[in-house]
Scaffold this active site. Structure first.
Site, PDB file in Angstrom:
ATOM      1  CE  LYS A   1       3.539 -33.819  -3.312  1.00 39.42           C
ATOM      2  NZ  LYS A   1       3.703 -32.906  -4.240  1.00 39.42           N
TER       3      LYS A   1
ATOM      4  CG  HIS B   1       0.421 -28.912  -0.287  1.00 37.98           C
ATOM      5  ND1 HIS B   1       1.754 -29.784  -0.300  1.00 37.98           N
ATOM      6  CD2 HIS B   1      -0.207 -28.923  -1.535  1.00 37.98           C
ATOM      7  CE1 HIS B   1       1.772 -30.059  -1.650  1.00 37.98           C
ATOM      8  NE2 HIS B   1       0.524 -29.648  -2.200  1.00 37.98           N
TER       9      HIS B   1
ATOM     10  CG  HIS C   1       1.964 -34.972  -7.151  1.00 43.37           C
ATOM     11  ND1 HIS C   1       1.058 -35.015  -6.146  1.00 43.37           N
ATOM     12  CD2 HIS C   1       1.803 -33.438  -7.490  1.00 43.37           C
ATOM     13  CE1 HIS C   1       0.684 -34.027  -5.656  1.00 43.37           C
ATOM     14  NE2 HIS C   1       1.145 -32.998  -6.324  1.00 43.37           N
TER      15      HIS C   1
ATOM     16  CG  ASP D   1     -12.045 -47.190  13.482  1.00 43.86           C
ATOM     17  OD1 ASP D   1     -12.732 -46.060  13.534  1.00 43.86           O
ATOM     18  OD2 ASP D   1     -12.465 -48.164  12.939  1.00 43.86           O
TER      19      ASP D   1
ATOM     20  CE  LYS E   1      -0.613 -33.704  -1.065  1.00 47.56           C
ATOM     21  NZ  LYS E   1      -1.022 -32.487  -1.121  1.00 47.56           N
TER      22      LYS E   1
ATOM     23  CG  ASP F   1      23.570 -42.940   2.983  1.00 42.11           C
ATOM     24  OD1 ASP F   1      23.739 -43.104   1.748  1.00 42.11           O
ATOM     25  OD2 ASP F   1      24.287 -42.295   3.803  1.00 42.11           O
TER      26      ASP F   1
END
Length: 497
Positions: free
Chosen positions: A417, A230, A415, A237, A232, A422
């Site tokens: 996450k 899952h 979508h 470089d 991404k 604080d």
């Protein structure tokens, strides 16, 4: 004798015998593999209530990853960590593992936890750019791919063969044609419709592409659909990296009629965090290609991690790249979330498409809210997985009843996450606030320790509230009894969703 035969062949007795045999088979199937109690009982419920269908579901979604694969993953991880530690001693000596300046006590403790549990080094001097819109994110990614000089490493849960997928593939093919090393790692299940043929021309030009090990073979030979890559990640470089929630597909550009506008969060990073991102990719790549003919990746050479270029980043963000997955029982990302929630003093703001926390996270949220912390959670207004969404609604109601503020994002599909607390600590990555991300999926998050970045993410959350509806007890009380039943039933299946 004939009476006994008639008695035991009575339809009710046949049903009873089948039910008892199924129950014994279900108990043996579930308890023979080590798993937590909640998941054990959830699968036992499925196998008992759905005698044939349940066992079919378990065959494809309930079986754990083999010990051989787990050993391979752990061995690869240890090899890469040891190699990095030996090759980059000067880097780690220059950048203290647990900085004492400009880091709060809460931040130092979390840094120490990740260092001990995941060997996640704290990296400094990073420049971070936030993307919340797919169009801007993909324009930036395509621009960086076109400017790549040495290598492009891409790892996505979804690499869909649609318009944006083909556009990125073409840019990768052009990079490979000019001599850039291109490696693509994707999840076969998440990239529904994408096959090896999609990357055939890229490989003809010298690039490489392969499906992640958890779904790299035919379903019959590897029937474990519950474990997905899952993550991404993009590393270009050794100087530019991407990490967050966006996958590659037209729906992430808001082109889906079902979802409409797609609201996500992604980071573009320049700096020393690229060392850890590169290490994570190499572990996943080498683990996958242990049984393939694809060449392994050795990232210990200067070409993959050009320190001189990174030193010119002059950023201010401290970052730890933290991974978790079914190859480890440490659940480091979940515990990182727990720690942030439990130690928040002023506020903790969370955005997640799936709100299905286990008991430990659920209690942390409630305790924090009851202690006076401003705990807010933002979820989507629509489902992309119906059972998951109904379970999300159940937990949203429960949290609202216990002092947590929950908001429904109404301007398309949320979508993102993200966790921010604080004005000091934040997390952006692939891990949702649910059982699947905590225990089943291979995830990757950037935990960041920077006041400005935290304030920027906080401002984004507060701006998103303009497109939200606050969910109240009255809102849930007005729902139909049938909808409440579906929410409660979905909640029972939470550990398997």
């Amino acid at each position: 004798m004939s009476a006994i035969i008639i008695f035991i062949t009575h339809p009710l007795w046949i049903i009873a015998i089948i039910f008892f045999a199924n129950l014994i088979a279900a108990i043996w199937t579930v308890f023979r593999e080590k798993r937590d109690i909640a998941t054990t009982w959830a699968w036992l419920l499925v196998l008992t209530l759905l005698p044939i269908i349940g066992f079919t579901l378990y065959l494809f979604a309930g079986r754990k990853i083999s010990n051989e694969q787990i050993f391979s993953m752990k061995k690869e991880q240890q090899e890469q960590i040891t190699k990095l530690a030996n090759e980059q001693k000067s880097l780690w000596n220059k950048h203290s593992l647990i900085p004492s300046e400009k880091t709060t006590d809460t931040g130092r403790a979390l840094i120490h936890f990740f260092l001990e549990s995941e060997d996640a080094f704290i990296t400094q001097d990073n420049q971070v750019e936030i993307f919340t819109d797919g169009k801007e994110k993909f324009e930036s990614l395509l621009r960086d791919i076109k400017n790549a000089k040495h290598h492009i490493h891409i790892e996505y849960y979804s690499f869909i063969a649609d318009d944006i997928g083909n556009k990125i593939l073409k840019a990768l093919e052009e990079a490979a044609a000019r001599g850039v090393e291109v490696r693509v790692l994707y999840d076969l299940f998440g990239s529904h419709g994408t096959t090896y043929k999609f990357f055939k021309h890229l490989e003809e030009l010298g690039g490489y592409a392969q499906a992640f090990i958890s779904a790299s073979k035919a379903l019959i030979s590897t029937p474990r659909l519950n474990y997905h890559d899952h993550r991404k990640l993009v590393i270009i470089d050794g100087n530019i990296g991407y990490i967050g929630g966006f996958n590659i597909g037209d729906q992430y550009l808001g082109k889906s009629k079902k979802f409409g506008y797609w609201r996500d969060t992604h980071l573009r990073i320049k700096g020393f965090a690229l060392f850890e991102m590169q290490a994570r990719f190499s572990m996943d790549w080498n683990t996958t290609c242990r049984k393939t003919k694809k060449p392994r990746l050795d990232i210990s050479t200067k070409e993959y991690m050009p320190i001189a270029s990174n030193e010119q980043a002059h950023g201010s963000t401290r970052i730890q790249i933290v991974s978790s997955g079914p190859d480890s029982e440490r659940q480091s990302i979940k515990r990182g979330y727990q720690y942030i929630i439990a130690n928040a003093k002023d506020y903790v703001y969370i955005q997640t498409p799936y709100l299905i926390p286990d008991d430990s996270v659920l209690e942390a949220l409630i305790i924090s809210a009851k202690a006076g912390t401003d705990v807010r959670i933002m979820i989507p207004c629509m489902p992309d997985h119906i059972f998951v969404y109904r379970a999300t609604q159940f937990y949203a109601k429960y949290l609202v009843e216990n002092g947590v503020k929950v908001y429904q994002y109404d301007n398309g599909f949320l979508h993102a996450k993200t966790v921010v607390s604080d004005d000091h600590i934040s997390s952006v990555g692939s891990a949702n606030m649910d059982f699947r991300s905590f225990k089943l999926n291979f995830e990757g998050n950037a935990f960041c320790y920077d006041d400005k970045l935290s304030k920027d993410l906080k401002a984004i959350f507060l701006k998103d509230l303009d497109n939200c509806t606050e969910l109240t007890t009255e809102f849930f009380d007005n729902q139909s009894s049938w909808l409440k039943f579906k929410q409660y039933f979905s909640r029972l299946l939470s550990p398997t969703l």
